[in-house]
Scaffold this motif. Sequence first.
Motif, PDB file in Angstrom:
ATOM      1  N   ASP A 121      37.434  33.308  34.919  1.00  0.00           N
ATOM      2  CA  ASP A 121      37.123  32.637  36.186  1.00  0.00           C
ATOM      3  C   ASP A 121      35.758  31.959  36.122  1.00  0.00           C
ATOM      4  O   ASP A 121      35.594  30.813  36.560  1.00  0.00           O
ATOM      5  N   GLU A 122      34.786  32.669  35.580  1.00  0.00           N
ATOM      6  CA  GLU A 122      33.425  32.129  35.513  1.00  0.00           C
ATOM      7  C   GLU A 122      33.364  30.869  34.657  1.00  0.00           C
ATOM      8  O   GLU A 122      32.747  29.863  35.049  1.00  0.00           O
ATOM      9  N   ASN A 123      34.001  30.899  33.493  1.00  0.00           N
ATOM     10  CA  ASN A 123      33.968  29.737  32.608  1.00  0.00           C
ATOM     11  C   ASN A 123      34.725  28.551  33.202  1.00  0.00           C
ATOM     12  O   ASN A 123      34.310  27.396  33.052  1.00  0.00           O
ATOM     13  N   LEU A 124      35.835  28.815  33.871  1.00  0.00           N
ATOM     14  CA  LEU A 124      36.599  27.731  34.486  1.00  0.00           C
ATOM     15  C   LEU A 124      35.837  27.119  35.662  1.00  0.00           C
ATOM     16  O   LEU A 124      35.872  25.898  35.864  1.00  0.00           O
ATOM     17  N   ILE A 125      35.137  27.940  36.421  1.00  0.00           N
ATOM     18  CA  ILE A 125      34.311  27.404  37.508  1.00  0.00           C
ATOM     19  C   ILE A 125      33.165  26.579  36.933  1.00  0.00           C
ATOM     20  O   ILE A 125      32.817  25.515  37.464  1.00  0.00           O
ATOM     21  N   ASP A 126      32.580  27.047  35.836  1.00  0.00           N
ATOM     22  CA  ASP A 126      31.549  26.249  35.161  1.00  0.00           C
ATOM     23  C   ASP A 126      32.130  24.902  34.722  1.00  0.00           C
ATOM     24  O   ASP A 126      31.491  23.855  34.877  1.00  0.00           O
ATOM     25  N   GLY A 127      33.345  24.931  34.151  1.00  0.00           N
ATOM     26  CA  GLY A 127      33.986  23.694  33.729  1.00  0.00           C
ATOM     27  C   GLY A 127      34.241  22.762  34.897  1.00  0.00           C
ATOM     28  O   GLY A 127      34.071  21.540  34.785  1.00  0.00           O
ATOM     29  N   LEU A 128      34.640  23.328  36.027  1.00  0.00           N
ATOM     30  CA  LEU A 128      34.854  22.532  37.242  1.00  0.00           C
ATOM     31  C   LEU A 128      33.550  21.858  37.671  1.00  0.00           C
ATOM     32  O   LEU A 128      33.545  20.669  38.036  1.00  0.00           O
TER      33      LEU A 128
END
Length: 203
Positions: free
Chosen positions: A84-91
Amino acid sequence: MRQHQTFYILGFLTEGFSMRFLLGGVVVVLILLVVGIGLALLGFFPTNANSTPPRFEQQIATAAFDASMERRAPRVNNPIPPTDENLIDGLKIYTMNCALCHGGLDRQPSLVGKSLYPPSPSLILHPLDDPEWHVFYAIRTGVRYTGMPAWDKTLSESDTWKVTAFLTRVEKLPPAVQDFWQKSAGVAAPAESHEHHDHADHK
């Protein structure tokens, strides 16, 4: 003896014809190349970006891009886990660096992207359907003769992998990331559909 001489003469003539045909083909290609360069230098080819690329141009560009990617892009796995954290960073990285041309989280097409030649793909409205190594390489190295720059001097490899993970999961984001999207943009993340775009639509 005469039969042998006949075969020899026929072989010589056939070989000579093949060489002349090949040489003629090379000459024709060179002439077309010179004529094309001359027409370009004389201003006969349009350079405006506010027009739609003709179909043949799109097809040639797509084929060339596909061939280059297949030959050059390393087939490596994403070392960044899709948490979740990495995907939010990607967003967030996408919003700051990519949304201007490829469309924001509000799921509206980008006017800037539509003004490019060729228009940049809308990666939120029409998510990519490419493997991660493919997307990563396109982001890092850019795409010639389009508005897509190379990001290797701007984004770290880690950030590039994060935005790659996000882009390849736009319609399959976990609930926590969807909630973050909703709170950030005021609209829901797109649901999975069968309408996808691949890298070819960059061009």
